[in-house]
Motif scaffolding. Structure first.
Motif, short mmCIF file in Angstrom:
data_model
loop_
_atom_site.label_atom_id
_atom_site.label_comp_id
_atom_site.label_asym_id
_atom_site.label_seq_id
_atom_site.Cartn_x
_atom_site.Cartn_y
_atom_site.Cartn_z
N UNK A 94 5.95 4.32 -6.99
CA UNK A 94 6.77 5.16 -6.17
C UNK A 94 7.27 4.59 -4.87
N UNK A 95 8.52 4.55 -4.64
CA UNK A 95 9.02 4.22 -3.42
C UNK A 95 9.86 5.74 -2.99
N UNK A 122 4.80 4.17 -1.53
CA UNK A 122 5.30 3.77 -0.23
C UNK A 122 6.26 4.73 0.23
N UNK A 123 6.36 5.26 1.46
CA UNK A 123 7.41 5.99 2.17
C UNK A 123 8.43 5.31 2.95
N UNK A 124 9.65 5.75 2.84
CA UNK A 124 10.79 5.00 3.54
C UNK A 124 10.91 5.14 4.98
N UNK A 298 3.82 -5.35 -3.30
CA UNK A 298 2.65 -4.71 -3.30
C UNK A 298 2.44 -4.14 -4.81
N UNK A 299 3.45 -4.01 -5.42
CA UNK A 299 3.43 -3.47 -6.81
C UNK A 299 2.99 -4.90 -7.73
N UNK A 301 1.72 -7.84 -6.62
CA UNK A 301 0.50 -8.55 -6.36
C UNK A 301 -0.78 -7.38 -6.20
N UNK A 302 -0.51 -6.41 -6.43
CA UNK A 302 -1.83 -5.10 -6.50
C UNK A 302 -2.35 -4.95 -4.99
N UNK A 303 -1.41 -4.96 -4.04
CA UNK A 303 -1.93 -4.80 -2.72
C UNK A 303 -1.55 -3.63 -2.01
N UNK A 304 -2.36 -3.08 -1.02
CA UNK A 304 -1.61 -1.78 -0.42
C UNK A 304 -0.29 -1.80 -0.01
N UNK A 305 0.57 -0.81 -0.14
CA UNK A 305 1.91 -0.81 0.57
C UNK A 305 1.71 -0.60 2.03
#
Length: 338
Positions: A94-95, A122-124, A298-299, A301-305
């Motif tokens: 989710x963005x 992630x928040x915009x 992030x999605x 590469x499976x890294x934190x947003x």
């Protein structure tokens, strides 16, 4: 590698910005479907010209589509938290446009849904990705100004929004200043502990009649000992005014306004240069593209947003404290808000 399939929920002004960003700048993703309860033939044609053929009036068509891995929530604020929870439970990344909600308890429900979920959220807050502010942040992290002591942010819109929007916006602090609250946290790496606001209605009496303000100076105490000042106005005759200054023990960093060019004219009557860009879409279009690229990275590469739910929550807490400061004419600690 196949491209990440994305759904966009809400195709108003900000939804259109993200649709254009993905189609024109983001190479690892493709928009499969756009949902909006007010979808028109004209909007569907505009989307098709971008290369987006699937449209629907029911966002559940996106939530239930197994091919769609991520959703962008660009609908009205009152729908953000509810759709977030539905998407999280469906396993969609989710963005979510800011704010996640005006109600702290509803944001906490989103956090609870994320607590045992592997999805990215992630928040915009697009200004973090602006080339000016990101350069300032990098210099601060690198230690160029030493210990941060004073932050000054100027944020002034070229013209106030319509009164119908003002009435549902959550107020200036949760609609406009929320970006500046996030920038204070982003630039300092510190949390706001106390807020005090002096405000007025100087631009449009109808804004005051709607229970809001249009002019404010916000002062803040931070947990690292620094102080911050934000000045806001809903009207700037010369364009979209976005500046920042960070002062520290070893020096100062400053960011000015972007203009269409750096060309200036010098003549017998003085020196003139171009005004700031007039609207936020002109100033921040590339920043919007960069924030969506960061989310997709992030999605994939499976890294934190880079901007998570806690960032979204803390900005709302500061906004609530600012509104309470206006109401009660006193400094308000963030710990009072819950």
């Amino acid at each position: 590698m196949s491209k990440l399939q994305v759904g966009i929920i809400g195709i108003g002004r900000i939804g259109r910005v993200h649709a254009q960003s993905i189609c024109n700048y983001v190479h690892d993703a493709v928009v499969k479907t756009v949902a909006d309860p007010f979808m028109t033939k004209e909007t569907a044609i505009w989307l098709e010209n971008l290369g987006i053929k699937n449209t629907t009036k029911d966002y559940h068509d996106i939530i239930s589509d197994p091919e769609i891995a991520a959703v962008l929530i660009c609908s009205s604020t009152d729908t953000h938290s509810g759709i977030s929870i539905e998407a999280i439970r469906a396993g969609k990344h989710v963005f979510c446009e800011k704010p996640v909600d005006h109600d702290i308890s509803k944001i906490e429900k989103v956090r609870a849904a994320l607590s045992d979920s592997p999805v990215k959220y992630q928040v915009g807050f697009n200004r973090r990705f602006d080339h000016n502010f990101s350069a300032m942040h990098e210099a601060i992290v690198a230690g160029k100004i030493g210990k941060t002591e004073i932050v000054k942010i100027t944020s002034r819109d070229p013209a106030p929004p319509g009164i119908d929007y003002v009435k549902v916006s959550g107020g200036m602090f949760l609609d406009m200043t929320i970006h500046d609250f996030d920038m204070v946290r982003f630039l300092t790496g510190s949390e706001v502990e106390e807020v005090y606001v002096q405000s007025a209605v100087l631009v449009d009496p109808a804004i005051g009649a709607a229970g809001d303000v249009d002019t404010a100076v916000v002062t803040m105490k931070l947990s690292n000992g620094a102080v911050a000042v934000i000045d806001n106005s809903r009207r700037s005759a010369y364009g979209y005014d976005q500046r920042a200054e960070v002062f520290g023990s070893k020096g100062m960093l400053a960011v000015g306004n972007d203009t269409l060019s750096s060309c200036s004219f010098a003549g017998e009557n003085g020196v003139t240069s171009e005004k700031p860009m007039y609207f936020f879409l002109e100033r921040y279009m590339q920043a919007y593209a960069k924030e969506i690229t960061a989310f997709m990275d992030a999605v994939v590469h499976d890294t934190p947003t880079p901007v998570n739910l806690v960032d979204g929550l803390n900005a709302v807490l500061i906004g609530k404290a600012a509104a309470l400061s206006v109401k009660e004419h006193r400094p308000v600690r963030i710990s009072e808000i819950g």
